[in-house]
Design a protein around this motif. Structure first.
Motif, PDB file in Angstrom:
ATOM      1  N   GLU C 138       0.831  -1.206   0.000  1.00 35.88           N
ATOM      2  CA  GLU C 138       0.000   0.000   0.000  1.00 35.88           C
ATOM      3  C   GLU C 138       0.868   1.260   0.000  1.00 35.88           C
ATOM      4  O   GLU C 138       1.869   1.323   0.721  1.00 35.88           O
ATOM      5  N   GLY C 139       0.472   2.246  -0.773  1.00 36.92           N
ATOM      6  CA  GLY C 139       1.237   3.491  -0.822  1.00 36.92           C
ATOM      7  C   GLY C 139       2.263   3.509  -1.941  1.00 36.92           C
ATOM      8  O   GLY C 139       2.937   4.514  -2.150  1.00 36.92           O
ATOM      9  N   GLY C 140       2.376   2.412  -2.640  1.00 35.95           N
ATOM     10  CA  GLY C 140       3.353   2.332  -3.730  1.00 35.95           C
ATOM     11  C   GLY C 140       2.873   3.037  -4.986  1.00 35.95           C
ATOM     12  O   GLY C 140       1.700   3.382  -5.119  1.00 35.95           O
ATOM     13  N   GLU C 141       3.799   3.259  -5.875  1.00 34.82           N
ATOM     14  CA  GLU C 141       3.488   3.959  -7.114  1.00 34.82           C
ATOM     15  C   GLU C 141       4.077   3.196  -8.288  1.00 34.82           C
ATOM     16  O   GLU C 141       4.974   2.374  -8.137  1.00 34.82           O
ATOM     17  N   ASP C 142       3.620   3.543  -9.450  1.00 40.54           N
ATOM     18  CA  ASP C 142       4.140   2.990 -10.687  1.00 40.54           C
ATOM     19  C   ASP C 142       5.631   3.301 -10.797  1.00 40.54           C
ATOM     20  O   ASP C 142       6.061   4.398 -10.489  1.00 40.54           O
ATOM     21  N   GLN C 143       6.408   2.309 -11.250  1.00 44.63           N
ATOM     22  CA  GLN C 143       7.852   2.521 -11.378  1.00 44.63           C
ATOM     23  C   GLN C 143       8.212   3.560 -12.432  1.00 44.63           C
ATOM     24  O   GLN C 143       9.329   4.047 -12.464  1.00 44.63           O
ATOM     25  N   SER C 144       7.282   3.870 -13.314  1.00 47.03           N
ATOM     26  CA  SER C 144       7.612   4.789 -14.401  1.00 47.03           C
ATOM     27  C   SER C 144       7.897   6.197 -13.891  1.00 47.03           C
ATOM     28  O   SER C 144       8.314   7.064 -14.629  1.00 47.03           O
ATOM     29  N   ARG C 145       7.706   6.413 -12.598  1.00 46.43           N
ATOM     30  CA  ARG C 145       8.024   7.730 -12.043  1.00 46.43           C
ATOM     31  C   ARG C 145       9.533   7.976 -11.980  1.00 46.43           C
ATOM     32  O   ARG C 145       9.976   9.110 -11.893  1.00 46.43           O
ATOM     33  N   VAL C 146      10.303   6.905 -11.936  1.00 51.92           N
ATOM     34  CA  VAL C 146      11.743   7.056 -11.771  1.00 51.92           C
ATOM     35  C   VAL C 146      12.391   7.474 -13.086  1.00 51.92           C
ATOM     36  O   VAL C 146      12.146   6.871 -14.125  1.00 51.92           O
ATOM     37  N   ARG C 147      13.206   8.529 -13.021  1.00 55.66           N
ATOM     38  CA  ARG C 147      13.972   8.968 -14.195  1.00 55.66           C
ATOM     39  C   ARG C 147      15.438   8.788 -13.863  1.00 55.66           C
ATOM     40  O   ARG C 147      16.010   9.592 -13.170  1.00 55.66           O
ATOM     41  N   GLY C 148      16.030   7.703 -14.374  1.00 54.13           N
ATOM     42  CA  GLY C 148      17.443   7.459 -14.069  1.00 54.13           C
ATOM     43  C   GLY C 148      17.643   7.455 -12.574  1.00 54.13           C
ATOM     44  O   GLY C 148      16.939   6.758 -11.847  1.00 54.13           O
ATOM     45  N   VAL C 149      18.568   8.250 -12.089  1.00 56.65           N
ATOM     46  CA  VAL C 149      18.891   8.225 -10.670  1.00 56.65           C
ATOM     47  C   VAL C 149      18.258   9.395  -9.925  1.00 56.65           C
ATOM     48  O   VAL C 149      18.468   9.546  -8.728  1.00 56.65           O
ATOM     49  N   ASP C 150      17.491  10.228 -10.600  1.00 59.66           N
ATOM     50  CA  ASP C 150      16.953  11.422  -9.965  1.00 59.66           C
ATOM     51  C   ASP C 150      15.511  11.234  -9.528  1.00 59.66           C
ATOM     52  O   ASP C 150      14.770  10.448 -10.089  1.00 59.66           O
ATOM     53  N   SER C 151      15.122  11.984  -8.511  1.00 58.04           N
ATOM     54  CA  SER C 151      13.773  11.888  -7.980  1.00 58.04           C
ATOM     55  C   SER C 151      12.872  12.929  -8.620  1.00 58.04           C
ATOM     56  O   SER C 151      13.290  14.046  -8.892  1.00 58.04           O
ATOM     57  N   ARG C 152      11.639  12.525  -8.873  1.00 55.51           N
ATOM     58  CA  ARG C 152      10.645  13.484  -9.360  1.00 55.51           C
ATOM     59  C   ARG C 152       9.666  13.862  -8.265  1.00 55.51           C
ATOM     60  O   ARG C 152       8.764  14.648  -8.492  1.00 55.51           O
ATOM     61  N   ASP C 153       9.804  13.272  -7.099  1.00 57.81           N
ATOM     62  CA  ASP C 153       8.804  13.464  -6.059  1.00 57.81           C
ATOM     63  C   ASP C 153       9.427  14.049  -4.798  1.00 57.81           C
ATOM     64  O   ASP C 153      10.614  13.897  -4.539  1.00 57.81           O
ATOM     65  N   SER C 154       8.603  14.688  -3.985  1.00 61.58           N
ATOM     66  CA  SER C 154       9.092  15.253  -2.734  1.00 61.58           C
ATOM     67  C   SER C 154       9.143  14.162  -1.675  1.00 61.58           C
ATOM     68  O   SER C 154       8.458  13.136  -1.763  1.00 61.58           O
ATOM     69  N   VAL C 155       9.994  14.401  -0.670  1.00 56.55           N
ATOM     70  CA  VAL C 155      10.163  13.424   0.396  1.00 56.55           C
ATOM     71  C   VAL C 155       8.832  13.106   1.083  1.00 56.55           C
ATOM     72  O   VAL C 155       8.490  11.938   1.305  1.00 56.55           O
ATOM     73  N   GLU C 156       8.063  14.141   1.409  1.00 60.38           N
ATOM     74  CA  GLU C 156       6.818  13.908   2.156  1.00 60.38           C
ATOM     75  C   GLU C 156       5.809  13.097   1.350  1.00 60.38           C
ATOM     76  O   GLU C 156       4.998  12.356   1.922  1.00 60.38           O
ATOM     77  N   ALA C 157       5.873  13.209   0.021  1.00 61.17           N
ATOM     78  CA  ALA C 157       4.965  12.421  -0.823  1.00 61.17           C
ATOM     79  C   ALA C 157       5.234  10.926  -0.692  1.00 61.17           C
ATOM     80  O   ALA C 157       4.378  10.096  -1.015  1.00 61.17           O
ATOM     81  N   ALA C 158       6.439  10.587  -0.223  1.00 58.31           N
ATOM     82  CA  ALA C 158       6.812   9.176  -0.095  1.00 58.31           C
ATOM     83  C   ALA C 158       6.562   8.625   1.305  1.00 58.31           C
ATOM     84  O   ALA C 158       6.901   7.471   1.588  1.00 58.31           O
ATOM     85  N   LEU C 159       5.953   9.429   2.185  1.00 56.66           N
ATOM     86  CA  LEU C 159       5.771   8.985   3.576  1.00 56.66           C
ATOM     87  C   LEU C 159       4.973   7.685   3.676  1.00 56.66           C
ATOM     88  O   LEU C 159       5.372   6.747   4.382  1.00 56.66           O
ATOM     89  N   ASP C 160       3.829   7.617   2.976  1.00 55.65           N
ATOM     90  CA  ASP C 160       3.011   6.403   3.061  1.00 55.65           C
ATOM     91  C   ASP C 160       3.776   5.170   2.575  1.00 55.65           C
ATOM     92  O   ASP C 160       3.699   4.092   3.188  1.00 55.65           O
ATOM     93  N   ALA C 161       4.498   5.344   1.485  1.00 50.79           N
ATOM     94  CA  ALA C 161       5.283   4.222   0.956  1.00 50.79           C
ATOM     95  C   ALA C 161       6.374   3.814   1.941  1.00 50.79           C
ATOM     96  O   ALA C 161       6.618   2.610   2.155  1.00 50.79           O
ATOM     97  N   ALA C 162       6.999   4.804   2.560  1.00 49.35           N
ATOM     98  CA  ALA C 162       8.054   4.500   3.537  1.00 49.35           C
ATOM     99  C   ALA C 162       7.491   3.732   4.728  1.00 49.35           C
ATOM    100  O   ALA C 162       8.092   2.758   5.212  1.00 49.35           O
ATOM    101  N   LEU C 163       6.314   4.163   5.198  1.00 50.20           N
ATOM    102  CA  LEU C 163       5.671   3.462   6.315  1.00 50.20           C
ATOM    103  C   LEU C 163       5.330   2.025   5.945  1.00 50.20           C
ATOM    104  O   LEU C 163       5.576   1.090   6.714  1.00 50.20           O
ATOM    105  N   SER C 164       4.774   1.849   4.745  1.00 51.43           N
ATOM    106  CA  SER C 164       4.422   0.499   4.289  1.00 51.43           C
ATOM    107  C   SER C 164       5.641  -0.411   4.240  1.00 51.43           C
ATOM    108  O   SER C 164       5.616  -1.555   4.699  1.00 51.43           O
TER     109      SER C 164
END
Lengths: 276, 276, 276
Positions: C138-164
């Motif tokens: 739960e809280g995961g996202e499609d892998q297509s968000r990843v661009r090479g080694v750089d992040s497209r998302d903010s840290v707080e947006a990943a909180l749910d995924a981190a908790l899961s």
């Protein structure tokens, strides 16, 4: 000349603003320096080895850097898959034919790349002449001239080979040496500056290829190759003035890549010759 | 002793003048530092992985450096091909048996190298004792003494193993530690200096092996190993005096390798003991 | 909070005293920086590629670091063998799922690791969300968000995924960004400081994973991840104040890792939130 200088300023600034990714397949000796110089000028780096990863990155990138410095077994598949993919893409890809002539797989790979010609070729004089010879173009020389990674020939001796390669690929060729030479087959740009320390750190040439690939994401091959060469000559000269050894030179060189402005880079000493 | 010092001065100066190439197969962790230290002392670097490339470089070089720090699958072929080639060449080749005892392919490779004995072996005390044991020579120890890349034994504890290896190979053995020991089985040289920071940067030992290979292109194995050890101890001590952390230490260390003269290197503190 | 600070001080000091080995399988771009940062904080580094070597080191170490930044063919065997070995070991192993979503072998490997869940996962926001998605949590996202080694998302947006992920593994998850977030599913620690230069050197994230693995040899996963993140934010801020470019930043950053005390690290700005 003014037009070229304006394009250089634009390229430097576009890269700093857009942070474009230039993926690489590059040698293990200098892979870290390639990435750090790409980042220092404002780009983003991503290195891969496997066939499907190379193809995946080529499909989403605006350029690609291939440096054959350390050949690995998997490249037999990777370089074929990449070349086939490049045939269908309009990519400003960059080739550094390091040590052309050593080993069967290196020779096979460099011949394969002829099928999807790189838009920028960067090498020392001996490598440019040897690649031209390997590809059967006028002005080429026997590959046996290459000794490991060092050049035995002067930059100007490679002019005919550089012109042949540029006319064949429709892109640009950059020959590194005391005075660097860049040509697209129609004009010849000579860039001055640099430092004797560039031969005392490993990867000066390899990382220049990687930085060419970064600029090639935002401008035409000739401008990209000239911009990369100019920022290298500028940063190296500025770094040399600060240091007393090759260790601190590398550090200062990266700092100066990071600090150079578009005007700095365009203003570094160069000449433009229009061929008849 | 005066004779040794004169040979050291000569070796340092010959390398700075001739820029000799010392090819390597070396680990991916410290490959960049190996190349940069080889360049800093005046040599030229070329790293390869594939069998035919290793053989091609061995045939044109005056020395060769093999460091087994990170084993790769292709080494199963490369090390066999290289060993067979070395049997027919009179090459001052250098072996660094990093982490001897870990993994089947590493053990197989290090046993294979016994068939074309290296003219210089460089390692920490535990590695020297373990290699001696692996090769079934007197003074050797069980390989289980080795913990990753670190030594559990003192340099002097490895003296017997070093003597055995030197007498078997007919070359020199260098044991790195607080006081470094170099022997050809007839004399024992102890070199002082260095820095506690050498354990806080990765590749101090690996790159010393690479620099041994550079000097081995211009002089005999014992002089090459002593010269390399002396320039390392000198540069490390000079670097330590300038810095406050391990990052700046590595930079200053390379600077001091670049700056050291033949007299500096010969004059670094060392003792010579002639064995009865 | 005081308890956490005490554990941080302890972890920093224990590592400086014990010099624990944290073996790695890590990418070739930043492998040298990983080793040098591990050494700078007081640990010991050992990098391998082959299946039997990975298993041998896992069996004698207290942690292990896996970074999938540059996939190699041998990893198909190595990662399976390592995962099987990890199932029978109670190891605080650390995973950095660099560029999750690119390439078949990377996807296969990251799915395999789910069978022996890492005790620390470190990544940027996009990677954490993508790994969570790949593992079907739960809280995961499609892998297509990843661009090479750089992040497209903010840290707080990943909180749910981190908790899961943390609740699934029973360990800790560290999300790198402007303000870093570390959670074990019960508390969320946010660590401040750092430097804009961290995006201008390659390997800031990779080497943070390696330093997590060093601290994980002496303390629990949450404390290890917080300690590593805190020393990174502290050293980066201190380094930025001394330098004018990305080259000298990397040097000063390693110096500051080397110099930081337990009190320094515990005292770097952070907040602790206890989840309901």
């Amino acid at each position: 000349m003014e037009d070229l200088m304006a394009r250089i300023v634009q390229a430097v600034e576009d890269v700093r603003r857009e942070n474009p990714m230039a993926p690489s397949i590059t040698n293990t000796v200098t892979i870290n320096l390639v990435a750090n110089t790409q980042l220092a000028v404002g780009g983003s780096a991503a290195m891969v080895y496997l066939p499907d990863e190379a193809v995946a990155l080529a499909q989403v990138a605006k350029s690609f850097y291939v440096n054959v410095g350390t050949m690995l077994p998997v490249y037999e598949e990777t370089f074929v898959a990449l070349t086939e993919a490049l045939k269908g893409l309009d990519l400003n890809w960059v080739l550094d034919p390091v040590a052309v002539g050593i080993g069967k797989l290196r020779t096979f790979s460099l011949l394969k790349f002829k099928e999807a010609p790189p838009k920028i070729i960067r090498g020392n004089a001996s490598e440019i002449m040897a690649l031209c010879g390997l590809w059967g173009l006028e002005g080429g020389e026997d590959q046996s001239r290459v000794r490991g990674v060092d050049s035995r020939d002067s930059v100007e001796a490679a002019l005919d080979a550089a012109l042949s390669l540029a006319r064949f690929t429709g892109g640009a060729v950059a020959v590194s040496g005391v005075v660097d030479l860049i040509t697209d087959g129609k004009v010849v740009v000579r860039s001055r500056g640099g430092s004797h320390f560039m031969e005392k750190i490993t990867g000066a040439g390899c990382s220049l290829g990687g930085v060419c690939a970064v600029y090639a994401t935002v401008t035409d091959p000739l401008t990209a190759a000239v911009t990369a060469t100019q920022i290298y000559n500028l940063a190296a000269a500025r770094a040399e003035a600060q240091v007393a050894g090759s260790g601190s030179f590398q550090v200062a060189f990266i700092d100066e890549l990071y600090r150079a402005t578009g005007e700095d880079v365009a203003g570094n000493e160069m000449t433009l010759e229009v061929l008849k």
